[in-house]
Design a protein around this motif. Sequence first.
Motif, mmCIF file in Angstrom:
data_model
loop_
_atom_site.group_PDB
_atom_site.id
_atom_site.type_symbol
_atom_site.label_atom_id
_atom_site.label_comp_id
_atom_site.label_asym_id
_atom_site.label_seq_id
_atom_site.Cartn_x
_atom_site.Cartn_y
_atom_site.Cartn_z
ATOM 1 N N GLN A 1 6.142 -1.099 -3.485
ATOM 2 C CA GLN A 1 7.285 -0.564 -2.742
ATOM 3 C C GLN A 1 7.538 -1.304 -1.437
ATOM 4 O OE1 GLN A 1 9.058 2.085 -4.204
ATOM 5 N NE2 GLN A 1 7.702 1.538 -5.876
ATOM 6 N N TYR B 1 0.013 3.068 -0.555
ATOM 7 C CA TYR B 1 0.713 3.883 -1.559
ATOM 8 C C TYR B 1 0.294 3.466 -2.971
ATOM 9 C CZ TYR B 1 4.439 5.628 -4.549
ATOM 10 O OH TYR B 1 5.124 6.235 -5.562
ATOM 11 N N GLU B 2 0.351 2.158 -3.250
ATOM 12 C CA GLU B 2 -0.030 1.677 -4.584
ATOM 13 C C GLU B 2 -1.527 1.852 -4.820
ATOM 14 O OE1 GLU B 2 3.778 0.107 -3.525
ATOM 15 O OE2 GLU B 2 1.913 -0.535 -2.585
ATOM 16 N N ALA C 1 3.943 11.421 -2.611
ATOM 17 C CA ALA C 1 4.166 10.078 -2.064
ATOM 18 C C ALA C 1 3.648 9.894 -0.713
ATOM 19 C CB ALA C 1 5.648 9.760 -2.051
ATOM 20 N N ARG D 1 -3.341 4.294 -3.781
ATOM 21 C CA ARG D 1 -3.533 5.693 -4.184
ATOM 22 C C ARG D 1 -3.176 5.878 -5.650
ATOM 23 N NH1 ARG D 1 -0.376 7.901 0.363
ATOM 24 N NH2 ARG D 1 0.753 9.025 -1.238
ATOM 25 N N ARG D 2 -2.115 5.238 -6.082
ATOM 26 C CA ARG D 2 -1.730 5.310 -7.507
ATOM 27 C C ARG D 2 -2.795 4.665 -8.390
ATOM 28 N NH1 ARG D 2 1.817 9.275 -7.932
ATOM 29 N NH2 ARG D 2 3.600 8.960 -6.625
#
Length: 158
Positions: free
Chosen positions: A130, A138-139, A158, A141-142
Amino acid sequence: MYPAVNEAGQLWRLPREKVIFLGFDGVLHEQNSASFERLPLLEGFLRLHSQISIVIASTWRRAPRPILEELFSEDIRSRLSGCTATQGLFSLRSTEVQLWAHRNRVCDFIALDAQPGRFRREWEHQLITQSPSGLSLYELRRLQHWAENSKLYGGLSA
């Protein structure tokens, strides 16, 4: 410039339980910068998850294997399982990833990339960065959720 990757891609080492199909530009660094400033983030994540290997699904896959391996820290190099094939000028990266996964019997995988146009819409195996500067928390965490649950989404905010 570099030798062609055969139609099946390349298998360097047997993949582990889970595989990340890795794009470089826009993931490991800003598009077209080749600085790899985000690589330490990914390598830190990989050190916590020994069940994950990497397959290069980037245009960088055309570079010779020793050059690609040198980009990664010594302890991570053994986790590089190979690279996907180019299926044609206008092929979708999702097709290339699925072909490699199928031929090498990989069921639990994701494609980490920066360009959603390279994948089929709503494809459940894609994680698109992103941030314009590449991989972010963020990624990560995914990726953590996927590593623990074999799913990218579900129950995460998010």
